[in-house]
Design a protein around this motif. Structure first.
Motif, PDB file in Angstrom:
ATOM      1  N   VAL A  63      -3.747  -3.078  -0.669  1.00 18.44           N
ATOM      2  CA  VAL A  63      -2.819  -2.016  -0.274  1.00 18.44           C
ATOM      3  C   VAL A  63      -2.818  -1.924   1.251  1.00 18.44           C
ATOM      4  N   ASP A 100      -0.058  -6.310  -2.108  1.00 18.05           N
ATOM      5  CA  ASP A 100       0.493  -5.969  -3.417  1.00 18.05           C
ATOM      6  C   ASP A 100       1.475  -4.805  -3.285  1.00 18.05           C
ATOM      7  N   LEU A 101       1.065  -3.829  -2.493  1.00 28.01           N
ATOM      8  CA  LEU A 101       1.976  -2.759  -2.122  1.00 28.01           C
ATOM      9  C   LEU A 101       1.498  -2.173  -0.814  1.00 28.01           C
ATOM     10  N   ILE A 143       8.134   2.069   1.678  1.00 25.52           N
ATOM     11  CA  ILE A 143       7.198   1.687   0.637  1.00 25.52           C
ATOM     12  C   ILE A 143       7.577   0.315   0.107  1.00 25.52           C
ATOM     13  N   VAL A 197       6.608  -2.770  -2.625  1.00 26.96           N
ATOM     14  CA  VAL A 197       5.896  -3.170  -3.835  1.00 26.96           C
ATOM     15  C   VAL A 197       6.192  -4.641  -4.074  1.00 26.96           C
ATOM     16  N   GLN A 198       5.133  -5.457  -4.021  1.00 28.16           N
ATOM     17  CA  GLN A 198       5.243  -6.904  -4.205  1.00 28.16           C
ATOM     18  C   GLN A 198       6.352  -7.503  -3.330  1.00 28.16           C
ATOM     19  N   LEU A 231       2.410   6.101  -2.764  1.00 26.12           N
ATOM     20  CA  LEU A 231       1.595   4.896  -2.858  1.00 26.12           C
ATOM     21  C   LEU A 231       0.676   4.939  -4.076  1.00 26.12           C
ATOM     22  N   GLU A 234       2.763   4.433  -7.239  1.00 20.26           N
ATOM     23  CA  GLU A 234       3.209   3.051  -7.394  1.00 20.26           C
ATOM     24  C   GLU A 234       2.036   2.120  -7.685  1.00 20.26           C
ATOM     25  N   LEU A 294       1.818  -0.299 -10.842  1.00 16.64           N
ATOM     26  CA  LEU A 294       1.683  -1.742 -10.641  1.00 16.64           C
ATOM     27  C   LEU A 294       0.431  -2.273 -11.321  1.00 16.64           C
TER      28      LEU A 294
END
Length: 386
Positions: free
Chosen positions: A311, A328-329, A340, A342-343, A359, A362, A366
């Protein structure tokens, strides 16, 4: 794209040497040496004779990720408590013996997973090596020969003038030779010094002189910050050279902190899969959000996350988008807001007050999705009728 969370990223250069080939032994259920992963140890700070307090601390260490625990046995009351502790402990127990050889036999009889002896402190020890070797062999437990700079044998201090790497190694190998005379080689060795440089030199010499598994430690490393720095510096050098089979970070701090630091060192070197990795910037004059607060709150909010994620918590637009995209995020913050990721994809832009909760939300989603994908990809068992 899917970021890599476990170990080192595939693009990382190879910096670790091949693992030193050592004998393999078992400390309880934990394999040590050979091709076994480097394990993390710690030591209880309770009175061993206080069984309940000792078992409670062992449980805390196990929860933190400790794999092997050592307990001090300076008195008969401590020796008497070993049988209950060894039976009820959630971790393999090593009995730490100084001065009194009779406690070695007590620890073996109590069912401890291993015994540590200090050649410089065991009085009238050498003439009992044969009996100890037979008892340990019959019980199927290893002996750790633990040499410390602060308790080096007086003969070696007189020979070398101080606790040099050569003196530490000679002490360890001399004690090994006594056990070897009785056919006992189920041995692990440590040669600890408070100086990382002396300690590294000693382990290099020892690694070249024998094939026993080695337990790494900077002894009396100091308070949390100093001890972490000294241990990380020494361990990184040796582990990068393939030297070391178990580690203990010796800190003037609660033993759980030793475990956290030890695990962190192994994770940073790619020797253990990451659990949660926070990539965060140190902040500077470009930052337009409180990076320190964000990183602390995200770390606290994701503690215990069941799936390992990387993260990124970034404070400006210079490196933020790139780091957040590769994690990953993550979040790339600026002007009181945060993008933000994500992937690798931007999924939202939120005000600073919502960055942490977004965060965490998510991350949980995830982690659950990735766990489900892994379980779906697992190869099913094939049942064959007889």
């Amino acid at each position: 794209m899917t970021a890599i969370s476990l170990g080192m990223p595939p693009s990382a250069p190879r910096v670790l040497a091949d693992r030193r080939i050592s004998r393999r032994l078992m400390v309880g259920r934990v394999p040590v040496g050979g091709d076994a992963p480097v394990s993390v140890q710690s030591m209880t700070t309770t009175l061993t004779s206080d069984v309940d307090a000792t078992l409670q601390q062992i449980a805390q260490l196990a929860a933190a990720g400790c794999q092997i625990v050592r307990v001090a046995v300076p008195s008969q009351d401590d020796a008497d408590a070993l049988a209950v502790i060894a039976r009820k402990s959630t971790l393999p127990v090593i009995a730490d013996i100084h001065f009194q050889p009779k406690y070695v036999f007590a620890a073996i009889d109590a069912g401890c997973a291993a015994v540590r002896v200090n050649p410089g402190n065991i009085k009238k020890f050498d003439d009992k090596v044969g009996d100890i070797a037979r008892a340990a062999r019959d019980a199927g437990i290893p002996i750790r020969i633990g040499v410390n700079a602060g308790s080096l044998d007086e003969r070696l201090l007189a020979k070398y003038g101080r606790a040099t790497p050569e003196a530490l190694v000679e002490s360890a190998l001399w004690e090994c030779s006594l056990f070897e005379e009785h056919g006992f080689t189920d041995i692990k060795i440590s040669v600890k010094h408070h100086s990382p440089l002396v300690m590294v030199a000693a382990y290099r010499q020892l690694a070249a002189a024998c094939d026993y598994p080695l337990h790494l430690g900077v002894t009396e490393a100091g308070p949390l910050m100093q001890g972490t720095i000294k241990s990380a510096s020494a361990f990184a050098i040796l582990l990068a050279e393939g030297i070391g089979d178990t580690i203990r970070v010796s800190l003037s701090a609660p033993p759980v902190e030793e475990v956290k630091v030890g695990i962190g060192i192994l994770e940073s070197l790619g020797l253990r899969p990451h659990r949660l990795e926070i990539v965060s910037c140190p902040s500077c004059g470009r930052a337009q959000v409180d990076v320190y607060k964000l990183a602390e709150e995200v770390t606290a909010g994701l503690e215990g996350l069941p799936y390992p994620l990387r993260v990124a918590v970034m404070g400006c637009v210079v490196n933020g988008p790139g780091e957040a995209r590769e994690a990953d995020l993550g979040v790339a913050s600026g002007n009181g807001k945060g993008q933000i990721f994500v992937q690798g994809e931007v999924i939202a832009t939120v005000p600073e007050s919502q960055i942490v909760e977004t965060l965490i939300e998510e991350a949980l989603k995830l982690a659950a999705r990735l766990q489900l994908e892994e379980s779906d990809d697992a190869t099913p068992e094939v049942l064959v009728a007889a």
